[in-house]
Design an enzyme around this catalytic site. Sequence first.
Site, PDB file in Angstrom:
ATOM      1  N   HIS A  98      -2.984   9.065  55.252  1.00 19.84           N
ATOM      2  CA  HIS A  98      -2.559  10.162  54.480  1.00 19.84           C
ATOM      3  C   HIS A  98      -3.877   9.755  52.570  1.00 19.84           C
ATOM      4  O   HIS A  98      -4.292  10.660  52.596  1.00 19.84           O
ATOM      5  CB  HIS A  98      -1.381  10.563  54.258  1.00 19.84           C
ATOM      6  CG  HIS A  98      -0.990  10.787  55.288  1.00 19.84           C
ATOM      7  ND1 HIS A  98       0.423  10.039  55.455  1.00 19.84           N
ATOM      8  CD2 HIS A  98      -0.764  12.024  56.020  1.00 19.84           C
ATOM      9  CE1 HIS A  98       1.172  10.585  57.036  1.00 19.84           C
ATOM     10  NE2 HIS A  98       0.456  10.737  56.776  1.00 19.84           N
TER      11      HIS A  98
ATOM     12  N   GLN B 246       8.648  23.243  63.162  1.00 19.30           N
ATOM     13  CA  GLN B 246       7.800  22.494  64.080  1.00 19.30           C
ATOM     14  C   GLN B 246       8.194  21.341  64.601  1.00 19.30           C
ATOM     15  O   GLN B 246       7.854  20.778  65.521  1.00 19.30           O
ATOM     16  CB  GLN B 246       6.353  22.279  63.500  1.00 19.30           C
ATOM     17  CG  GLN B 246       6.540  20.980  62.059  1.00 19.30           C
ATOM     18  CD  GLN B 246       5.790  20.634  61.237  1.00 19.30           C
ATOM     19  OE1 GLN B 246       5.270  21.206  60.664  1.00 19.30           O
ATOM     20  NE2 GLN B 246       4.518  19.588  62.128  1.00 19.30           N
TER      21      GLN B 246
ATOM     22  N   LEU C 286       3.584   8.095  54.377  1.00 15.60           N
ATOM     23  CA  LEU C 286       2.985   8.042  53.620  1.00 15.60           C
ATOM     24  C   LEU C 286       2.294   6.692  54.295  1.00 15.60           C
ATOM     25  O   LEU C 286       2.775   5.586  54.157  1.00 15.60           O
ATOM     26  CB  LEU C 286       2.305   8.647  52.691  1.00 15.60           C
ATOM     27  CG  LEU C 286       2.023  10.035  51.924  1.00 15.60           C
ATOM     28  CD1 LEU C 286       2.548  10.180  50.869  1.00 15.60           C
ATOM     29  CD2 LEU C 286       2.267  10.734  53.022  1.00 15.60           C
TER      30      LEU C 286
ATOM     31  N   SER D 157      -0.393   6.045  62.345  1.00 19.37           N
ATOM     32  CA  SER D 157       0.674   7.022  62.542  1.00 19.37           C
ATOM     33  C   SER D 157       1.941   6.590  61.557  1.00 19.37           C
ATOM     34  O   SER D 157       2.206   5.770  61.984  1.00 19.37           O
ATOM     35  CB  SER D 157       0.590   7.236  64.187  1.00 19.37           C
ATOM     36  OG  SER D 157       1.976   8.274  64.557  1.00 19.37           O
ATOM     37  N   SER D 158       2.696   7.584  61.716  1.00 20.05           N
ATOM     38  CA  SER D 158       4.423   7.768  61.179  1.00 20.05           C
ATOM     39  C   SER D 158       4.788   7.070  62.195  1.00 20.05           C
ATOM     40  O   SER D 158       6.041   6.523  62.125  1.00 20.05           O
ATOM     41  CB  SER D 158       5.050   8.896  60.078  1.00 20.05           C
ATOM     42  OG  SER D 158       3.508   9.488  59.938  1.00 20.05           O
TER      43      SER D 158
END
Length: 287
Positions: A39, A63, A35, A188-189
């Site tokens: 998030h 995915q 996170l 972004s992660s």
Amino acid sequence: MSIAVIETIAELRTVTADARSAARRVALVPTMGALHDGHLALVRRAREVADVVIVSIFVNPLQFGPSEDLDRYPRTLPDDLARLEDLGVEAVFAPSALEIYPDGPAGTRVSAGPVGALFEGRSRPGHFDGVLTVVSKLLNIAQPHVVLFGQKDAQQVFLVSRMIADLNFPVGVEVVPIVRESDGLALSSRNRFLDAREKVAALRLSVALEAAESSADRGLDAVLAAAQSVLMGESLVELDYLSVVHPATFLPVDDTHQGRALVLVAARVGTTRLIDNMLIFLQSNRS
Ligand code: PAF
């Protein structure tokens, strides 16, 4: 007080059923963990639109393609729980893969259709079928009143919203704007994989989108040319796609299009693939 971590479907169902019968509005924030502030913006918005916020943390194997390293995906549950502390989250749903897919990956899947094969789906075949399948399962498990997604994953937002409408899921969708660093980089992660030089190079994506927006009154070709010239000037950026799509169809617009349009960009920066997007108001250059 520490946040309750729920690992089973049965337990989550009880928590959300109790909330619903007490006339409390339930929000679901689906995540794969790792996170960041993007998030947390979803969670904060969820608190504004609902009484009970459930965050799911599940790295969904369906995915990931065979060439994508599912095992490399960061799993940071203790850190994630610490980040969620004090945000008013009722529970984190962190099931095992076996809990979600007891019969393995061979079961029923939701198809994202032709749009699922474009853009992100072109480099990641089957990715959006996997996303839609797990989102359907999470919606059926939690039965929230509202589900929240970040605009950063614009194609995911489009496909999930369409699935919810097409398959009549009784849930509202709330889309939260992209959260950016002060220099413009979309959170972004994957940003954690960028080294210092790559982080500077990665800024080209948001600068390209801004250049696109500044050229919107000169039409589609000018928008694409402006963005391209920013992206081409950086050797560490390997462009995957740059496209302008209609927000209602997610299909590329032509140069007769006037009005709202979404500029999409995806590029590899070093070994890290990044995406970004921006809504613009396009003038036709055919008038
Ligand atoms: O955006 C994500 O993190 C994932 O695609 C989602 C929506 C949680 C489904 O696994």
